[in-house]
Design a protein around this motif. Structure first.
Motif, PDB file in Angstrom:
ATOM      1  N   ALA A 104      -9.738 -24.004   7.757  1.00 31.03           N
ATOM      2  CA  ALA A 104     -11.031 -24.147   7.092  1.00 31.03           C
ATOM      3  C   ALA A 104     -11.070 -23.246   5.866  1.00 31.03           C
ATOM      4  N   MET A 105     -11.954 -23.570   4.901  1.00 30.55           N
ATOM      5  CA  MET A 105     -12.047 -22.780   3.680  1.00 30.55           C
ATOM      6  C   MET A 105     -12.320 -21.313   3.983  1.00 30.55           C
ATOM      7  N   SER A 106     -13.175 -21.035   4.933  1.00 32.39           N
ATOM      8  CA  SER A 106     -13.494 -19.638   5.281  1.00 32.39           C
ATOM      9  C   SER A 106     -12.248 -18.897   5.751  1.00 32.39           C
ATOM     10  N   GLN A 107     -11.373 -19.574   6.487  1.00 31.99           N
ATOM     11  CA  GLN A 107     -10.140 -18.950   6.971  1.00 31.99           C
ATOM     12  C   GLN A 107      -9.146 -18.740   5.828  1.00 31.99           C
ATOM     13  N   ILE A 108      -9.123 -19.679   4.886  1.00 36.05           N
ATOM     14  CA  ILE A 108      -8.241 -19.532   3.723  1.00 36.05           C
ATOM     15  C   ILE A 108      -8.670 -18.322   2.893  1.00 36.05           C
ATOM     16  N   ILE A 109      -9.965 -18.158   2.695  1.00 31.84           N
ATOM     17  CA  ILE A 109     -10.480 -17.014   1.932  1.00 31.84           C
ATOM     18  C   ILE A 109     -10.134 -15.705   2.634  1.00 31.84           C
ATOM     19  N   ILE A 110     -10.264 -15.682   3.946  1.00 34.27           N
ATOM     20  CA  ILE A 110      -9.907 -14.484   4.723  1.00 34.27           C
ATOM     21  C   ILE A 110      -8.428 -14.150   4.521  1.00 34.27           C
ATOM     22  N   LYS A 111      -7.583 -15.184   4.534  1.00 29.87           N
ATOM     23  CA  LYS A 111      -6.144 -14.974   4.342  1.00 29.87           C
ATOM     24  C   LYS A 111      -5.870 -14.401   2.950  1.00 29.87           C
ATOM     25  N   ILE A 112      -6.541 -14.944   1.930  1.00 28.27           N
ATOM     26  CA  ILE A 112      -6.353 -14.432   0.570  1.00 28.27           C
ATOM     27  C   ILE A 112      -6.754 -12.962   0.499  1.00 28.27           C
ATOM     28  N   LYS A 113      -7.921 -12.632   1.043  1.00 29.62           N
ATOM     29  CA  LYS A 113      -8.417 -11.258   1.000  1.00 29.62           C
ATOM     30  C   LYS A 113      -7.489 -10.290   1.736  1.00 29.62           C
ATOM     31  N   SER A 114      -6.816 -10.779   2.760  1.00 31.52           N
ATOM     32  CA  SER A 114      -5.928  -9.899   3.534  1.00 31.52           C
ATOM     33  C   SER A 114      -4.760  -9.390   2.708  1.00 31.52           C
ATOM     34  N   TYR A 115      -4.470 -10.042   1.587  1.00 35.57           N
ATOM     35  CA  TYR A 115      -3.374  -9.634   0.717  1.00 35.57           C
ATOM     36  C   TYR A 115      -3.826  -8.701  -0.412  1.00 35.57           C
ATOM     37  N   SER A 116      -5.095  -8.409  -0.474  1.00 39.62           N
ATOM     38  CA  SER A 116      -5.567  -7.496  -1.524  1.00 39.62           C
ATOM     39  C   SER A 116      -5.256  -6.053  -1.140  1.00 39.62           C
ATOM     40  N   ASN A 117      -5.065  -5.214  -2.159  1.00 42.16           N
ATOM     41  CA  ASN A 117      -4.753  -3.802  -1.917  1.00 42.16           C
ATOM     42  C   ASN A 117      -5.361  -3.007  -3.068  1.00 42.16           C
ATOM     43  N   ASN A 118      -6.655  -2.755  -2.979  1.00 41.79           N
ATOM     44  CA  ASN A 118      -7.384  -2.175  -4.104  1.00 41.79           C
ATOM     45  C   ASN A 118      -6.956  -0.749  -4.434  1.00 41.79           C
ATOM     46  N   SER A 119      -6.669   0.044  -3.421  1.00 47.43           N
ATOM     47  CA  SER A 119      -6.311   1.450  -3.676  1.00 47.43           C
ATOM     48  C   SER A 119      -4.962   1.551  -4.397  1.00 47.43           C
ATOM     49  N   THR A 120      -3.974   0.801  -3.926  1.00 40.87           N
ATOM     50  CA  THR A 120      -2.665   0.813  -4.576  1.00 40.87           C
ATOM     51  C   THR A 120      -2.748   0.198  -5.962  1.00 40.87           C
ATOM     52  N   PHE A 121      -3.595  -0.806  -6.107  1.00 41.58           N
ATOM     53  CA  PHE A 121      -3.793  -1.444  -7.406  1.00 41.58           C
ATOM     54  C   PHE A 121      -4.356  -0.453  -8.419  1.00 41.58           C
ATOM     55  N   ALA A 122      -5.339   0.347  -7.999  1.00 44.77           N
ATOM     56  CA  ALA A 122      -5.938   1.340  -8.895  1.00 44.77           C
ATOM     57  C   ALA A 122      -4.894   2.354  -9.352  1.00 44.77           C
ATOM     58  N   GLU A 123      -4.006   2.754  -8.437  1.00 42.92           N
ATOM     59  CA  GLU A 123      -2.932   3.683  -8.800  1.00 42.92           C
ATOM     60  C   GLU A 123      -1.948   3.019  -9.767  1.00 42.92           C
ATOM     61  N   ALA A 124      -1.718   1.727  -9.555  1.00 42.66           N
ATOM     62  CA  ALA A 124      -0.737   1.009 -10.374  1.00 42.66           C
ATOM     63  C   ALA A 124      -1.160   0.913 -11.831  1.00 42.66           C
ATOM     64  N   LEU A 125      -2.465   0.956 -12.087  1.00 43.20           N
ATOM     65  CA  LEU A 125      -2.934   0.859 -13.469  1.00 43.20           C
ATOM     66  C   LEU A 125      -2.496   2.067 -14.305  1.00 43.20           C
ATOM     67  N   ASP A 126      -2.127   3.154 -13.638  1.00 40.73           N
ATOM     68  CA  ASP A 126      -1.615   4.335 -14.341  1.00 40.73           C
ATOM     69  C   ASP A 126      -0.095   4.377 -14.348  1.00 40.73           C
ATOM     70  N   ALA A 127       0.515   3.372 -13.755  1.00 37.65           N
ATOM     71  CA  ALA A 127       1.979   3.326 -13.700  1.00 37.65           C
ATOM     72  C   ALA A 127       2.516   2.714 -14.995  1.00 37.65           C
ATOM     73  N   PRO A 128       3.825   2.816 -15.230  1.00 37.73           N
ATOM     74  CA  PRO A 128       4.417   2.308 -16.486  1.00 37.73           C
ATOM     75  C   PRO A 128       4.538   0.786 -16.508  1.00 37.73           C
ATOM     76  N   ILE A 129       3.409   0.101 -16.587  1.00 35.63           N
ATOM     77  CA  ILE A 129       3.451  -1.356 -16.673  1.00 35.63           C
ATOM     78  C   ILE A 129       3.431  -1.826 -18.125  1.00 35.63           C
ATOM     79  N   TYR A 130       3.167  -0.885 -19.057  1.00 36.66           N
ATOM     80  CA  TYR A 130       3.012  -1.266 -20.461  1.00 36.66           C
ATOM     81  C   TYR A 130       4.350  -1.189 -21.192  1.00 36.66           C
ATOM     82  N   HIS A 131       5.252  -2.077 -20.818  1.00 34.41           N
ATOM     83  CA  HIS A 131       6.575  -2.108 -21.427  1.00 34.41           C
ATOM     84  C   HIS A 131       6.731  -3.379 -22.262  1.00 34.41           C
ATOM     85  N   THR A 132       7.820  -3.445 -22.989  1.00 33.92           N
ATOM     86  CA  THR A 132       8.060  -4.616 -23.844  1.00 33.92           C
ATOM     87  C   THR A 132       8.917  -5.672 -23.153  1.00 33.92           C
TER      88      THR A 132
END
Length: 231
Positions: free
Chosen positions: A167-195
């Protein structure tokens, strides 16, 4: 097979070739196979079954049924790749994906459109809802992938969930289970700005998507030329 059935198979296949072009057939078939994934995986190792096994297991060696289904899937695929949706929400999100220069986002979305059309449950509002959640987690995991060089099975396992008719509600739950906000916030300070090519595409997509989020929903822009980090 009788001659009439063989003629129909040839006709449908020629229609597929004409719509897609011979140089794009292999890419489309790879994406199609990924969109049929019906089991969870633990890594990014491709364990997708081949066309011959799909023909045996799903279509019981009925080549005509298989080619007809493939023809419909191609129409859905082209709808995703050419962005012919009327919804400005969908248009903006897909435009953002195009800038990443990758097709990893296509199989789960293609699986969803295929499944809902087969079940006569296709609903544009539900697709919008799915895309809104999918975009956030997909882009987040793209950044994490570039920062940590880790493999990601998000799209594959989401495709599996969709193909199991959750069901759509279960699909949304599955998508949310892959989020990682704390690690993502740290990653914004990591060296992602390369060429490097993929990272440039990622940053470009992010910057343009952030700008579009602040604009009126009716505005759909197309950008050309160079975008640097100074932007």
């Amino acid at each position: 097979k009788n001659s009439k059935e063989q003629a129909l198979i040839l006709q449908y296949w020629q229609e597929i070739e004409n719509k897609l072009g011979l140089d794009q057939i292999d890419k489309f078939l790879d994406i199609y196979l990924e969109s049929t994934l019906d089991h969870p995986i633990e890594s990014d190792i491709k364990t997708f079954i081949g066309l011959d096994k799909l023909l045996d297991s799903t279509y019981k060696k009925n080549s005509l049924a298989f080619v007809k289904a493939l023809k419909q899937t191609l129409d859905n695929y082209l709808m995703l790749k050419t962005n012919t949706f009327e919804s400005s929400i969908i248009k903006r999100i897909l435009e953002s994906f195009y800038k990443l220069k990758t097709n990893t986002w296509v199989p789960p979305l293609l699986a969803y459109i295929d499944r809902t059309m087969q079940n006569a449950t296709w609903n544009i509002a539900n697709f919008e809802k799915l895309l809104i959640y999918f975009e956030k987690v997909y882009m987040q995991r793209w950044i994490l992938k570039h920062c940590h060089q880790n493999k990601d099975s998000f799209c594959q396992n989401l495709t599996y969930v969709i193909n199991k008719n959750y069901a759509m509600s279960q699909i949304i739950i599955k998508i949310k289970s892959y989020s990682n906000n704390s690690t993502f916030a740290e990653a914004l300070d990591a060296p992602i700005y390369h060429t490097l090519g993929n990272q440039v595409n990622l940053i470009k997509a992010m910057l343009i998507r952030l700008e579009s989020a602040y604009e009126d929903s009716s505005v759909i822009k197309s950008y050309t030329g160079k975008i640097t980090i100074e932007h």
